[in-house]
Design a protein around this motif. Structure first.
Motif, mmCIF file in Angstrom:
data_model
loop_
_atom_site.group_PDB
_atom_site.id
_atom_site.type_symbol
_atom_site.label_atom_id
_atom_site.label_comp_id
_atom_site.label_asym_id
_atom_site.label_seq_id
_atom_site.Cartn_x
_atom_site.Cartn_y
_atom_site.Cartn_z
ATOM 1 N N LYS A 68 0.843 -1.201 0.000
ATOM 2 C CA LYS A 68 0.000 0.000 0.000
ATOM 3 C C LYS A 68 0.880 1.254 0.000
ATOM 4 C CE LYS A 68 -3.954 -2.202 0.493
ATOM 5 N NZ LYS A 68 -5.024 -2.103 -0.498
ATOM 6 N N PRO A 69 1.605 1.512 -1.085
ATOM 7 C CA PRO A 69 2.570 2.616 -1.083
ATOM 8 C C PRO A 69 1.957 4.008 -0.915
ATOM 9 C CG PRO A 69 2.345 1.698 -3.284
ATOM 10 C CD PRO A 69 1.579 0.800 -2.365
ATOM 11 N N ASN A 70 0.656 4.131 -1.110
ATOM 12 C CA ASN A 70 0.008 5.432 -0.952
ATOM 13 C C ASN A 70 -0.536 5.672 0.448
ATOM 14 O OD1 ASN A 70 0.521 6.167 -3.627
ATOM 15 N ND2 ASN A 70 -1.279 5.033 -4.321
ATOM 16 N N LYS A 71 -0.330 4.703 1.345
ATOM 17 C CA LYS A 71 -0.779 4.855 2.731
ATOM 18 C C LYS A 71 0.437 4.946 3.642
ATOM 19 C CE LYS A 71 -5.124 2.262 2.393
ATOM 20 N NZ LYS A 71 -6.083 3.298 2.707
ATOM 21 N N LYS A 72 0.411 5.874 4.589
ATOM 22 C CA LYS A 72 1.458 5.943 5.602
ATOM 23 C C LYS A 72 1.184 4.823 6.595
ATOM 24 C CE LYS A 72 4.059 9.145 5.830
ATOM 25 N NZ LYS A 72 5.426 9.456 5.391
ATOM 26 N N VAL A 73 2.146 3.929 6.787
ATOM 27 C CA VAL A 73 1.988 2.777 7.667
ATOM 28 C C VAL A 73 2.798 3.031 8.931
ATOM 29 C CG1 VAL A 73 2.336 0.292 7.909
ATOM 30 C CG2 VAL A 73 1.629 1.250 5.704
ATOM 31 N N VAL A 74 2.152 2.837 10.084
ATOM 32 C CA VAL A 74 2.773 3.112 11.374
ATOM 33 C C VAL A 74 2.924 1.811 12.156
ATOM 34 C CG1 VAL A 74 2.526 4.381 13.553
ATOM 35 C CG2 VAL A 74 1.762 5.429 11.405
ATOM 36 N N ILE A 75 4.066 1.635 12.777
ATOM 37 C CA ILE A 75 4.318 0.467 13.613
ATOM 38 C C ILE A 75 4.553 0.954 15.030
ATOM 39 C CG2 ILE A 75 5.919 -1.428 14.111
ATOM 40 C CD1 ILE A 75 5.438 -0.078 10.601
ATOM 41 N N THR A 91 16.343 -4.932 6.776
ATOM 42 C CA THR A 91 15.501 -5.109 5.591
ATOM 43 C C THR A 91 14.738 -3.829 5.283
ATOM 44 O OG1 THR A 91 15.292 -7.455 6.130
ATOM 45 C CG2 THR A 91 13.719 -6.561 4.547
ATOM 46 N N VAL A 92 14.193 -3.185 6.314
ATOM 47 C CA VAL A 92 13.501 -1.901 6.114
ATOM 48 C C VAL A 92 14.476 -0.877 5.536
ATOM 49 C CG1 VAL A 92 12.402 0.047 7.298
ATOM 50 C CG2 VAL A 92 11.758 -2.299 7.891
ATOM 51 N N GLY A 93 15.677 -0.812 6.121
ATOM 52 C CA GLY A 93 16.674 0.140 5.638
ATOM 53 C C GLY A 93 17.078 -0.121 4.203
ATOM 54 N N ALA A 94 17.166 -1.379 3.822
ATOM 55 C CA ALA A 94 17.559 -1.730 2.452
ATOM 56 C C ALA A 94 16.448 -1.425 1.449
ATOM 57 C CB ALA A 94 17.945 -3.206 2.378
ATOM 58 N N LEU A 95 15.190 -1.712 1.818
ATOM 59 C CA LEU A 95 14.066 -1.504 0.888
ATOM 60 C C LEU A 95 13.567 -0.060 0.883
ATOM 61 C CD1 LEU A 95 12.105 -4.831 1.457
ATOM 62 C CD2 LEU A 95 13.652 -4.237 -0.417
ATOM 63 N N ARG A 96 13.836 0.681 1.946
ATOM 64 C CA ARG A 96 13.531 2.110 2.061
ATOM 65 C C ARG A 96 12.092 2.503 1.707
ATOM 66 N NH1 ARG A 96 18.542 4.309 2.986
ATOM 67 N NH2 ARG A 96 18.268 6.492 2.490
ATOM 68 N N PRO A 97 11.098 1.886 2.315
ATOM 69 C CA PRO A 97 9.728 2.321 2.019
ATOM 70 C C PRO A 97 9.506 3.742 2.553
ATOM 71 C CG PRO A 97 9.740 0.798 3.860
ATOM 72 C CD PRO A 97 11.139 0.836 3.330
ATOM 73 N N LYS A 98 9.069 4.629 1.680
ATOM 74 C CA LYS A 98 8.891 6.036 2.057
ATOM 75 C C LYS A 98 7.722 6.242 3.016
ATOM 76 C CE LYS A 98 10.882 7.876 -2.158
ATOM 77 N NZ LYS A 98 10.694 8.733 -3.326
ATOM 78 N N ASN A 99 6.823 5.275 3.063
ATOM 79 C CA ASN A 99 5.583 5.405 3.831
ATOM 80 C C ASN A 99 5.625 4.634 5.148
ATOM 81 O OD1 ASN A 99 5.687 2.976 2.337
ATOM 82 N ND2 ASN A 99 3.460 2.782 2.331
ATOM 83 N N PHE A 100 6.791 4.426 5.721
ATOM 84 C CA PHE A 100 6.994 3.549 6.883
ATOM 85 C C PHE A 100 7.460 4.374 8.085
ATOM 86 C CE2 PHE A 100 9.384 0.429 9.393
ATOM 87 C CZ PHE A 100 8.655 -0.737 9.245
#
Length: 192
Positions: A68-75, A91-100
């Motif tokens: 869901k790249p158009n949604k800001k996802v919060v953990i 893995t997060v750092g390598a894939l760099r999702p802008k919405n994470f």
């Protein structure tokens, strides 16, 4: 004795402050007391409560962020959970999702199993996240700083990591009153 004891807000107070800034964003909440406290404070269909699966909230959040790249996802995570799954930070750092946006409530204990100490007082999780490749990394202790930094991260491209130092007090919160299949169904429908 923790060096900062008595000077920090509780995790429940921190969770409540963060939830006040959210509307319909998907929120993945780690297992144990954080899920229980979030459920008590503000249950929403967009909340995915972890029932067990310690350390897996950011991995699930990463999957949602990529799908869901158009949604800001919060953990919402805890220090013990992050220590359990440090590989996910890389893995997060390598894939760099802008919405994470990854918020870690760090009380330096495994609160759900009896307050045994973690090693987060020695292993600076914010510095680990920075080294892993998170773009925005901040460490806060006060409610006002949490609100300021979280608001900022919700506007920026990530991945973002907010370490919130909290005290070890747990809210008197009952269990999440939903079964895992129901949590999954309503979450998937809410973010569709």
């Amino acid at each position: 004795m923790r060096p900062e004891q008595g000077t920090l807000i509780s995790r429940a107070q921190a969770i409540a402050a963060a939830l006040e800034l959210l509307t319909d964003q998907p929120v993945i909440i780690c297992n144990g007391f954080p899920s229980r406290e979030a459920f008590k404070i503000a249950d929403r269909p967009t909340h995915f409560y972890m029932i067990g699966s310690m350390g897996m909230a950011p991995a699930i959040g990463l999957g949602v962020a990529l799908a869901k790249p158009n949604k800001k996802v919060v953990i919402f995570d805890g220090d013990g959970n992050v220590l359990m799954g440090l590989g996910t930070l890389a893995t997060v750092g390598a894939l760099r999702p802008k919405n994470f946006v990854h918020i870690v409530f760090d009380n330096e204990v495994y609160g759900s199993t009896g307050n045994q100490p973690t090693i987060s007082n020695v292993v600076r999780l914010d510095l680990v996240a920075k080294a892993a490749g998170y773009v925005n990394v901040e460490r806060v202790r006060e409610r006002e700083d949490l609100v300021y930094e979280f608001k900022d991260m919700l506007e920026k491209d990530g991945p973002s990591f907010l370490l919130v130092k909290v005290n070890e007090m747990a809210e008197d919160a009952g269990r999440v009153m939903l079964e895992p299949p129901e949590i999954t169904r309503r979450f998937m429908k809410a973010i569709a």
